[in-house]
Design a protein around this motif. Structure first.
Motif, PDB file in Angstrom:
ATOM      1  N   LEU A  16       0.835  -1.191   0.000  1.00  0.00           N
ATOM      2  CA  LEU A  16       0.000   0.000   0.000  1.00  0.00           C
ATOM      3  C   LEU A  16       0.875   1.248   0.000  1.00  0.00           C
ATOM      4  N   GLU A  17       0.612   2.154  -0.914  1.00  0.00           N
ATOM      5  CA  GLU A  17       1.260   3.464  -0.902  1.00  0.00           C
ATOM      6  C   GLU A  17       0.160   4.507  -0.784  1.00  0.00           C
ATOM      7  N   PHE A  19      -2.296   7.174  -1.669  1.00  0.00           N
ATOM      8  CA  PHE A  19      -2.910   7.431  -2.956  1.00  0.00           C
ATOM      9  C   PHE A  19      -4.153   8.272  -2.737  1.00  0.00           C
ATOM     10  N   LEU A  21      -7.025  11.543  -4.600  1.00  0.00           N
ATOM     11  CA  LEU A  21      -7.387  12.494  -5.639  1.00  0.00           C
ATOM     12  C   LEU A  21      -6.520  13.739  -5.484  1.00  0.00           C
ATOM     13  N   PHE A  24      -6.962  16.925  -3.269  1.00  0.00           N
ATOM     14  CA  PHE A  24      -6.905  16.818  -1.809  1.00  0.00           C
ATOM     15  C   PHE A  24      -5.517  16.464  -1.290  1.00  0.00           C
ATOM     16  N   PHE A  64      -7.126  -4.761  -0.973  1.00  0.00           N
ATOM     17  CA  PHE A  64      -7.517  -3.364  -1.203  1.00  0.00           C
ATOM     18  C   PHE A  64      -7.479  -3.091  -2.707  1.00  0.00           C
ATOM     19  N   GLY A 106     -13.724  13.641   5.081  1.00  0.00           N
ATOM     20  CA  GLY A 106     -12.336  13.637   5.532  1.00  0.00           C
ATOM     21  C   GLY A 106     -11.865  15.030   5.905  1.00  0.00           C
ATOM     22  N   TYR A 110     -12.099  15.830   1.360  1.00  0.00           N
ATOM     23  CA  TYR A 110     -12.631  14.740   0.539  1.00  0.00           C
ATOM     24  C   TYR A 110     -13.892  14.178   1.176  1.00  0.00           C
ATOM     25  N   ALA A 138      -0.090   8.916   6.325  1.00  0.00           N
ATOM     26  CA  ALA A 138      -0.120   8.472   4.928  1.00  0.00           C
ATOM     27  C   ALA A 138      -1.390   7.698   4.602  1.00  0.00           C
ATOM     28  N   HIS A 139      -1.848   6.931   5.550  1.00  0.00           N
ATOM     29  CA  HIS A 139      -2.959   6.021   5.255  1.00  0.00           C
ATOM     30  C   HIS A 139      -4.248   6.364   5.989  1.00  0.00           C
ATOM     31  N   ARG A 144      -9.902   5.913   9.593  1.00  0.00           N
ATOM     32  CA  ARG A 144     -10.398   5.806   8.221  1.00  0.00           C
ATOM     33  C   ARG A 144     -11.413   4.697   8.094  1.00  0.00           C
ATOM     34  N   VAL A 156     -12.831   6.303   2.924  1.00  0.00           N
ATOM     35  CA  VAL A 156     -12.426   7.679   3.222  1.00  0.00           C
ATOM     36  C   VAL A 156     -11.424   7.708   4.384  1.00  0.00           C
ATOM     37  N   LYS A 157     -10.317   8.448   4.159  1.00  0.00           N
ATOM     38  CA  LYS A 157      -9.258   8.594   5.166  1.00  0.00           C
ATOM     39  C   LYS A 157      -9.506   9.839   6.014  1.00  0.00           C
ATOM     40  N   HIS A 158      -8.752   9.963   7.101  1.00  0.00           N
ATOM     41  CA  HIS A 158      -8.780  11.157   7.964  1.00  0.00           C
ATOM     42  C   HIS A 158     -10.212  11.554   8.337  1.00  0.00           C
TER      43      HIS A 158
HETATM   44  N1  LIG Z   1      -9.667  11.742   2.789  1.00  0.00           N
HETATM   45  C1  LIG Z   1      -9.368  11.048   1.678  1.00  0.00           C
HETATM   46  N2  LIG Z   1      -9.680   9.751   1.642  1.00  0.00           N
HETATM   47  C2  LIG Z   1      -9.401   9.011   0.536  1.00  0.00           C
HETATM   48  C3  LIG Z   1      -8.818   9.601  -0.621  1.00  0.00           C
HETATM   49  C4  LIG Z   1      -8.509  11.001  -0.554  1.00  0.00           C
HETATM   50  O1  LIG Z   1      -7.983  11.619  -1.517  1.00  0.00           O
HETATM   51  N3  LIG Z   1      -8.795  11.684   0.615  1.00  0.00           N
HETATM   52  N4  LIG Z   1      -8.549   8.837  -1.728  1.00  0.00           N
HETATM   53  C5  LIG Z   1      -9.246   7.532  -1.845  1.00  0.00           C
HETATM   54  C6  LIG Z   1      -8.649   6.643  -2.833  1.00  0.00           C
HETATM   55  S1  LIG Z   1      -8.962   6.994  -4.458  1.00  0.00           S
HETATM   56  C7  LIG Z   1      -7.937   5.519  -2.476  1.00  0.00           C
HETATM   57  S2  LIG Z   1      -7.436   4.400  -3.612  1.00  0.00           S
HETATM   58  C8  LIG Z   1      -7.568   5.259  -1.072  1.00  0.00           C
HETATM   59  C9  LIG Z   1      -6.052   5.097  -0.944  1.00  0.00           C
HETATM   60  O2  LIG Z   1      -5.696   4.721   0.355  1.00  0.00           O
HETATM   61  P1  LIG Z   1      -4.171   4.779   0.801  1.00  0.00           P
HETATM   62  O3  LIG Z   1      -3.672   6.171   0.657  1.00  0.00           O
HETATM   63  O4  LIG Z   1      -4.134   4.272   2.196  1.00  0.00           O
HETATM   64  O5  LIG Z   1      -3.408   3.858  -0.143  1.00  0.00           O
HETATM   65  O6  LIG Z   1      -8.008   6.287  -0.205  1.00  0.00           O
HETATM   66  C10 LIG Z   1      -9.287   6.797  -0.501  1.00  0.00           C
HETATM   67  N5  LIG Z   1      -9.687   7.686   0.566  1.00  0.00           N
END
Ligand SMILES: Nc1nc2c(c(=O)[nH]1)N[C@H]1C(S)=C(S)[C@@H](COP(=O)(O)O)O[C@H]1N2
Ligand SMILES: [Mo]
Length: 227
Positions: A16-17, A19, A21, A24, A64, A106, A110, A138-139, A144, A156-158
């Motif tokens: 996992l790296e 990643f 949009l 954001f 994933f 997020g 996002y 990072a993740h 999330r 959705v992260k954060h």
């Molecule tokens: N807050 C937030 N969540 C997000 C995104 C984002 O840009 N912002 N990108 C989404 C996308 S397109 C993917 S593929 C995954 C990537 O997770 P990773 O960064 O842990 O690999 O987060 C998702 N959740």
């Protein structure tokens, strides 16, 4: 390791790296050490959750899948089941009985949404740990979503805010991205990459964009401390 086949149109990446949009990617200036999860929308009592200790913890391995065609196998997450979080919200915040959709917001601005029925699946987590370590910035620190049956853009992260909605119409996908790239369910097994557009058309387009998005995510992360 497991050799189950990947879903249609996906190829494997080793790990996992970060990643996301592009719009954001630069917005990482928020406080990711403390959890301040707002619970609102069609609820009797709006509130804020600061720790998950009230809920049972689980650890889970899942694959994933990003809509841009890369997949990572066997990622280990820990946290709480979304379903347990939902039961808690029903009891504590009086979530309306007829909620159909949940919007996940997020800290980077996002947002995405899923039907409540999809979020109540066994394997959907609110994760605060990855591979046995606290979830890094990072993740998705501090917390999330992880919804393995759906494309990564639903995870959705954060997390900052979880909004329960009676009417799906009140939701709009992360501005300024077009609404059509957000499929309402985005199930990986059915290759629901986006609304209207056929998956075969999107695959090469997304494959071209993926390295750019990856590079941008990595670059902006380098400017922030914790990885
Ligand atoms: N807050 C937030 N969540 C997000 C995104 C984002 O840009 N912002 N990108 C989404 C996308 S397109 C993917 S593929 C995954 C990537 O997770 P990773 O960064 O842990 O690999 O987060 C998702 N959740
Ligand atoms: Mo993605």
């Amino acid at each position: 390791m497991s050799r189950r086949p990947l879903p249609p149109g996906q190829h494997e990446r080793p790990h996992l790296e970060r990643f996301g949009l592009g719009w954001f990617a630069d917005r990482l200036g928020f406080d990711y050490q403390t959890l301040n999860l707002e619970i609102d929308g069609d609820v009797a009592k709006v509130g804020c959750l600061h720790d998950l200790q009230v809920l049972p913890r689980i650890t889970q391995q899942s694959d994933f899948h990003c809509v841009t065609t890369w997949s990572v196998r066997d990622v280990t997450w820990s946290g709480v089941r979304f379903r347990d979080f939902y039961d808690f919200c029903v009891a504590r915040h009086g979530v309306a009985q007829d909620v159909v959709r949940v919007v996940l917001h997020g800290l980077d601005g996002y947002r995405s949404a899923l039907p409540i029925a999809d979020l109540l699946a066994d394997d959907v987590l609110l994760a605060d740990s990855l591979e046995g370590q606290p979830l890094p910035l990072a993740h998705g620190a501090p917390l999330r979503l992880v919804a393995p049956a759906h494309y990564g853009y639903k995870s959705v992260k954060h997390l900052q805010r979880i909004e329960f909605l009676r009417e799906p119409g009140r939701y709009r996908f992360a501005f300024p991205y077009p609404q059509f790239i957000d499929h309402p369910r985005a199930r990986v097994a059915l290759e629901e990459r986006a609304r209207w557009w056929p998956a075969w058309l999107l695959r090469p387009f997304y494959q071209l964009l993926a390295p750019l998005a990856r590079r941008r995510s990595r670059k902006t992360l380098d400017r922030h401390t914790d990885r």
